[in-house]
Scaffold this motif. Structure first.
Motif, PDB file in Angstrom:
ATOM      1  N   LYS A 117     -27.106 -71.953  -9.159  1.00 24.79           N
ATOM      2  CA  LYS A 117     -28.554 -72.177  -9.192  1.00 24.79           C
ATOM      3  C   LYS A 117     -28.970 -72.806 -10.519  1.00 24.79           C
ATOM      4  CE  LYS A 117     -29.750 -68.391  -6.032  1.00 24.79           C
ATOM      5  NZ  LYS A 117     -30.495 -67.117  -5.873  1.00 24.79           N
ATOM      6  N   ILE A 118     -28.370 -72.312 -11.622  1.00 29.49           N
ATOM      7  CA  ILE A 118     -28.675 -72.879 -12.941  1.00 29.49           C
ATOM      8  C   ILE A 118     -28.226 -74.337 -13.009  1.00 29.49           C
ATOM      9  CG2 ILE A 118     -28.149 -72.721 -15.413  1.00 29.49           C
ATOM     10  CD1 ILE A 118     -27.865 -69.679 -15.027  1.00 29.49           C
ATOM     11  N   THR A 119     -27.012 -74.604 -12.474  1.00 29.08           N
ATOM     12  CA  THR A 119     -26.483 -75.973 -12.462  1.00 29.08           C
ATOM     13  C   THR A 119     -27.393 -76.896 -11.665  1.00 29.08           C
ATOM     14  OG1 THR A 119     -24.204 -75.179 -12.677  1.00 29.08           O
ATOM     15  CG2 THR A 119     -24.500 -77.406 -11.823  1.00 29.08           C
ATOM     16  N   CYS A 120     -27.849 -76.427 -10.514  1.00 33.53           N
ATOM     17  CA  CYS A 120     -28.719 -77.237  -9.650  1.00 33.53           C
ATOM     18  C   CYS A 120     -30.038 -77.551 -10.364  1.00 33.53           C
ATOM     19  CB  CYS A 120     -28.972 -76.491  -8.351  1.00 33.53           C
ATOM     20  SG  CYS A 120     -29.875 -77.472  -7.142  1.00 33.53           S
ATOM     21  N   TYR A 121     -30.610 -76.556 -11.021  1.00 30.61           N
ATOM     22  CA  TYR A 121     -31.874 -76.746 -11.730  1.00 30.61           C
ATOM     23  C   TYR A 121     -31.696 -77.757 -12.869  1.00 30.61           C
ATOM     24  CZ  TYR A 121     -35.903 -75.786 -14.690  1.00 30.61           C
ATOM     25  OH  TYR A 121     -37.025 -75.922 -15.475  1.00 30.61           O
ATOM     26  N   LEU A 122     -30.625 -77.584 -13.667  1.00 32.82           N
ATOM     27  CA  LEU A 122     -30.381 -78.493 -14.791  1.00 32.82           C
ATOM     28  C   LEU A 122     -30.040 -79.903 -14.309  1.00 32.82           C
ATOM     29  CD1 LEU A 122     -28.339 -76.146 -17.165  1.00 32.82           C
ATOM     30  CD2 LEU A 122     -30.673 -76.979 -17.501  1.00 32.82           C
ATOM     31  N   GLN A 123     -29.379 -79.996 -13.173  1.00 27.68           N
ATOM     32  CA  GLN A 123     -29.044 -81.303 -12.597  1.00 27.68           C
ATOM     33  C   GLN A 123     -30.325 -82.081 -12.273  1.00 27.68           C
ATOM     34  OE1 GLN A 123     -26.317 -81.003  -9.325  1.00 27.68           O
ATOM     35  NE2 GLN A 123     -26.435 -83.183  -8.832  1.00 27.68           N
ATOM     36  N   LEU A 124     -31.314 -81.392 -11.691  1.00 24.55           N
ATOM     37  CA  LEU A 124     -32.593 -82.039 -11.382  1.00 24.55           C
ATOM     38  C   LEU A 124     -33.360 -82.375 -12.658  1.00 24.55           C
ATOM     39  CD1 LEU A 124     -33.671 -79.768  -8.397  1.00 24.55           C
ATOM     40  CD2 LEU A 124     -33.035 -82.182  -8.254  1.00 24.55           C
ATOM     41  N   LEU A 125     -33.337 -81.466 -13.611  1.00 25.22           N
ATOM     42  CA  LEU A 125     -34.059 -81.673 -14.861  1.00 25.22           C
ATOM     43  C   LEU A 125     -33.512 -82.866 -15.641  1.00 25.22           C
ATOM     44  CD1 LEU A 125     -36.177 -80.525 -16.914  1.00 25.22           C
ATOM     45  CD2 LEU A 125     -34.285 -79.231 -17.923  1.00 25.22           C
ATOM     46  N   LEU A 126     -32.178 -82.970 -15.708  1.00 26.66           N
ATOM     47  CA  LEU A 126     -31.537 -84.025 -16.507  1.00 26.66           C
ATOM     48  C   LEU A 126     -31.307 -85.316 -15.726  1.00 26.66           C
ATOM     49  CD1 LEU A 126     -28.863 -81.784 -18.277  1.00 26.66           C
ATOM     50  CD2 LEU A 126     -30.977 -82.672 -19.284  1.00 26.66           C
ATOM     51  N   GLU A 127     -31.573 -85.281 -14.412  1.00 24.39           N
ATOM     52  CA  GLU A 127     -31.356 -86.437 -13.535  1.00 24.39           C
ATOM     53  C   GLU A 127     -29.908 -86.918 -13.615  1.00 24.39           C
ATOM     54  OE1 GLU A 127     -34.682 -88.936 -15.082  1.00 24.39           O
ATOM     55  OE2 GLU A 127     -35.403 -88.816 -13.022  1.00 24.39           O
ATOM     56  N   VAL A 128     -29.010 -85.993 -13.299  1.00 26.85           N
ATOM     57  CA  VAL A 128     -27.580 -86.314 -13.347  1.00 26.85           C
ATOM     58  C   VAL A 128     -26.935 -86.029 -12.001  1.00 26.85           C
ATOM     59  CG1 VAL A 128     -27.329 -85.934 -15.832  1.00 26.85           C
ATOM     60  CG2 VAL A 128     -27.043 -84.004 -14.265  1.00 26.85           C
ATOM     61  N   SER A 129     -25.791 -86.670 -11.786  1.00 28.74           N
ATOM     62  CA  SER A 129     -25.092 -86.543 -10.511  1.00 28.74           C
ATOM     63  C   SER A 129     -23.591 -86.501 -10.772  1.00 28.74           C
ATOM     64  CB  SER A 129     -25.441 -87.747  -9.626  1.00 28.74           C
ATOM     65  OG  SER A 129     -24.678 -87.751  -8.448  1.00 28.74           O
ATOM     66  N   PRO A 130     -22.807 -85.821  -9.901  1.00 27.41           N
ATOM     67  CA  PRO A 130     -21.346 -85.809 -10.098  1.00 27.41           C
ATOM     68  C   PRO A 130     -20.761 -87.211 -10.095  1.00 27.41           C
ATOM     69  CG  PRO A 130     -21.997 -84.164  -8.475  1.00 27.41           C
ATOM     70  CD  PRO A 130     -23.207 -84.997  -8.751  1.00 27.41           C
ATOM     71  N   ALA A 131     -19.782 -87.428 -10.959  1.00 32.20           N
ATOM     72  CA  ALA A 131     -19.111 -88.732 -11.015  1.00 32.20           C
ATOM     73  C   ALA A 131     -18.232 -88.910  -9.789  1.00 32.20           C
ATOM     74  CB  ALA A 131     -18.274 -88.832 -12.282  1.00 32.20           C
ATOM     75  N   GLU A 132     -18.185 -90.131  -9.268  1.00 31.05           N
ATOM     76  CA  GLU A 132     -17.315 -90.428  -8.135  1.00 31.05           C
ATOM     77  C   GLU A 132     -15.908 -90.706  -8.653  1.00 31.05           C
ATOM     78  OE1 GLU A 132     -18.871 -93.329  -5.370  1.00 31.05           O
ATOM     79  OE2 GLU A 132     -20.904 -92.921  -6.079  1.00 31.05           O
ATOM     80  N   GLY A 133     -14.928 -90.281  -7.837  1.00 35.40           N
ATOM     81  CA  GLY A 133     -13.540 -90.433  -8.277  1.00 35.40           C
ATOM     82  C   GLY A 133     -13.213 -89.330  -9.246  1.00 35.40           C
ATOM     83  N   SER A 134     -13.054 -88.112  -8.731  1.00 37.79           N
ATOM     84  CA  SER A 134     -12.845 -86.937  -9.564  1.00 37.79           C
ATOM     85  C   SER A 134     -11.512 -86.969 -10.259  1.00 37.79           C
ATOM     86  CB  SER A 134     -12.947 -85.660  -8.717  1.00 37.79           C
ATOM     87  OG  SER A 134     -11.895 -85.612  -7.800  1.00 37.79           O
ATOM     88  N   ASP A 135     -11.313 -85.993 -11.110  1.00 41.03           N
ATOM     89  CA  ASP A 135     -10.090 -85.910 -11.909  1.00 41.03           C
ATOM     90  C   ASP A 135      -8.827 -85.867 -11.069  1.00 41.03           C
ATOM     91  OD1 ASP A 135      -8.152 -83.780 -13.675  1.00 41.03           O
ATOM     92  OD2 ASP A 135      -8.999 -85.482 -14.706  1.00 41.03           O
ATOM     93  N   GLU A 136      -8.947 -85.298  -9.844  1.00 40.98           N
ATOM     94  CA  GLU A 136      -7.751 -85.177  -9.004  1.00 40.98           C
ATOM     95  C   GLU A 136      -7.142 -86.547  -8.702  1.00 40.98           C
ATOM     96  OE1 GLU A 136      -9.732 -81.466  -8.938  1.00 40.98           O
ATOM     97  OE2 GLU A 136     -10.504 -83.437  -8.431  1.00 40.98           O
ATOM     98  N   THR A 137      -8.002 -87.571  -8.587  1.00 38.04           N
ATOM     99  CA  THR A 137      -7.480 -88.904  -8.274  1.00 38.04           C
ATOM    100  C   THR A 137      -6.625 -89.466  -9.395  1.00 38.04           C
ATOM    101  OG1 THR A 137      -9.440 -89.979  -9.157  1.00 38.04           O
ATOM    102  CG2 THR A 137      -9.487 -89.418  -6.822  1.00 38.04           C
ATOM    103  N   LYS A 138      -6.776 -88.927 -10.591  1.00 36.23           N
ATOM    104  CA  LYS A 138      -5.995 -89.437 -11.721  1.00 36.23           C
ATOM    105  C   LYS A 138      -4.550 -88.977 -11.664  1.00 36.23           C
ATOM    106  CE  LYS A 138     -10.017 -89.170 -14.786  1.00 36.23           C
ATOM    107  NZ  LYS A 138     -10.549 -88.588 -16.000  1.00 36.23           N
ATOM    108  N   TYR A 139      -4.318 -87.881 -10.962  1.00 33.78           N
ATOM    109  CA  TYR A 139      -2.996 -87.283 -11.030  1.00 33.78           C
ATOM    110  C   TYR A 139      -2.262 -87.317  -9.703  1.00 33.78           C
ATOM    111  CZ  TYR A 139      -4.842 -85.842 -15.469  1.00 33.78           C
ATOM    112  OH  TYR A 139      -5.382 -85.854 -16.728  1.00 33.78           O
ATOM    113  N   GLU A 140      -2.712 -88.205  -8.817  1.00 29.48           N
ATOM    114  CA  GLU A 140      -2.032 -88.328  -7.531  1.00 29.48           C
ATOM    115  C   GLU A 140      -0.667 -88.959  -7.730  1.00 29.48           C
ATOM    116  OE1 GLU A 140      -4.697 -90.503  -5.072  1.00 29.48           O
ATOM    117  OE2 GLU A 140      -5.949 -88.784  -4.623  1.00 29.48           O
TER     118      GLU A 140
END
Length: 488
Positions: free
Chosen positions: A465-488
């Motif tokens: 809930k805190i993450t969701c609230y701060l995400q809206l406040l800061l206008e941020v979104s998860p990056a596409e192509g997560s860390d897992e793709t780096k280590y395939e």
């Protein structure tokens, strides 16, 4: 019927532009500016006395150590260039250690860095405040509250700047690097002119450079420590590898330009100091460059204290930039809260990571005595360099088919690993202190956090809930192509 995917190159390019990920905005010249800006701080202007002091005022030994320290830094940066081109992701050593040695050493690294790197930024900000405020108070000391307020203002200005625009941050870095190199050029050229002039007193120190007392092995090692400290920051480029244009070409080219340039400038500046001042005068001077300017260019001697402030500002900007990328990479791997790996939806910059690292640095400024504790973590920097070079060796044998646009001569990382562990153990053996033990236990303490929260993935619902609230406040979104793709 389903709509067919467009194969139009324009559509592909448009999708790349709109994708939520770090953008490749840093070119060759920007990279050179970041490395030089990271290495060249206040030290070369204020106190290059450590090498000379531990060399027992032997000019030949001191200049040899400055050269050797530069060559070691160049070898290390070439090892990092191989890793940066093979694994061009944000986070520098963190991602390389994680890939080569596993998750636990990487977590110990980010745990330690989350403590030491912001403290280093706080120390730089306070030093800048010292140089910026002192001229207004003459011989009286500037108020501590004023210095702390200015340091906090500087940290947050750079944090916001780096969190909003990579292009502007790179532009600021380039401008301040050029200014500090111009100041170093004044000192270097001044020394060359005086040497060419051939006055006897100017040449005296160089006629029999190795003639005075020779230091013993432990003194040479201490001088070597001082020299390596002055070159600290050569590892900074790998933190921004994910944002480099054409990293396969630009990373090694940038390293091979920036580090040799710093070596040449450091040697010329030290020769210039020795041309004007005796070794005893250099060792006893509080700010060598200021003393040099008072002798050579007294009418414009004020330019040197100004250059020190400019140099600190540029080094701090580079450090703020790289620290944000480290926090971002750690969050992508699940080693820090998920919010920190999110990007601003308008600028695609790691704004939460910049805010996170700036808050921690601010905490260190308020009770500035905490910064003194980080002196005992000096060995941890070389421990991580050793682990990074060990990761390179492991990956050479474990992943021989990994695409490596640049490959360093294999004995070089072996030499760097050996040297790193010597530099880790030497201060502890020669100057045993309980604080080193506390620092070691602090690093091990990371495992208390790692196993429940990372390995066993202990999670608290209210944090979402805190993450969701701060995400809206800061206008941020998860990056596409997560860390897992780096280590395939």
């Amino acid at each position: 019927m389903g709509r067919e995917k467009s194969s139009d190159p324009k559509d592909v390019k448009r999708k790349e532009k709109t994708k939520m990920q770090l953008k490749r905005r840093i070119g060759y010249f920007d990279g050179v500016s970041f490395i030089i800006g990271s290495i060249v701080g206040a030290g070369i202007f204020v106190s290059p006395t450590g090498v000379l002091k531990h060399s027992l005022l032997n000019v030949g030994v001191a200049l040899t150590i400055w050269t050797a320290s530069g060559l070691v830094s160049l070898m290390g940066s070439l090892c990092y260039a191989e890793l940066g081109t093979a694994l061009p992701f944000s986070g520098g050593e963190y991602n390389h250690i994680k890939r080569g040695l596993g998750s636990i050493p990487a977590f110990v690294f980010i745990w330690t860095s989350t403590f030491t790197k912001p403290a280093s930024n706080a120390a730089r900000a306070l030093l800048f405040a010292e140089y910026a405020t002192q001229p207004f108070y003459g011989i009286c000391p500037a108020p501590e509250v004023l210095k702390k307020c200015l340091a906090l203002a500087l940290l947050w200005s750079l944090g916001i700047l780096n969190g909003r625009s990579v292009k502007v941050a790179a532009w600021v870095q380039t401008v301040f690097t050029l200014l500090k190199m111009m100041a170093l050029s004044v000192i270097a050229v001044g020394g060359v002119v005086l040497l060419v002039g051939g006055r006897k007193e100017n040449l005296a120190r160089f006629e029999d450079m190795f003639g005075s007392e020779m230091p013993n092995a432990s003194q040479i090692a201490e001088a070597f420590f001082q020299g390596l400290y002055a070159y600290g920051g050569w590892w900074s480029l790998n933190y921004m590898a994910e944002e480099m244009k054409n990293p396969s070409r630009n990373i090694p080219l940038t390293v091979m330009t920036a580090v040799p340039a710093v070596i040449v400038f450091y040697l010329l500046v030290n020769i210039s100091y020795l041309t004007v001042l005796t070794p005893k005068e250099i060792v006893s001077s509080v700010a060598v460059a200021v003393t040099w300017a008072d002798r050579v260019i007294p009418s414009v001697a004020w330019i040197i204290p100004l250059s020190v402030a400019v140099s600190i500002f540029g080094a701090l900007n580079s450090s703020v930039f790289t620290l944000g990328r480290l926090s971002y990479a750690g969050s992508q791997s699940g080693h820090l809260p998920v919010l920190i790996s999110m990007l601003n939806v308008h600028t695609c910059t790691p704004a939460p990571a910049m805010i996170f690292s700036t808050i921690i640095a601010s905490i260190f400024i308020i009770p500035s005595d905490l910064i003194m504790l980080t002196n005992y973590f000096g060995f941890s920097a070389w421990l991580m360099i050793g682990l990074t070079c060990a990761s390179l060796i492991v990956l050479r044998y474990r992943e021989p088919n990994l695409h490596r646009p640049y490959k360093v001569f294999l004995p070089v990382p072996f030499l760097m690993v050996a040297m790193s562990f010597f530099l880790v153990l030497a201060p502890i053996v020669w100057s045993p202190n309980m604080q080193y033990l506390y620092a070691f236990f602090f690093m091990l303490g990371s495992l208390i956090v790692y196993f429940p929260f990372v390995h066993f993935k202990l999670h608290f619902a209210f944090l979402d809930k805190i993450t969701c609230y701060l995400q809206l406040l800061l206008e941020v979104s998860p990056a596409e192509g997560s860390d897992e793709t780096k280590y395939e």
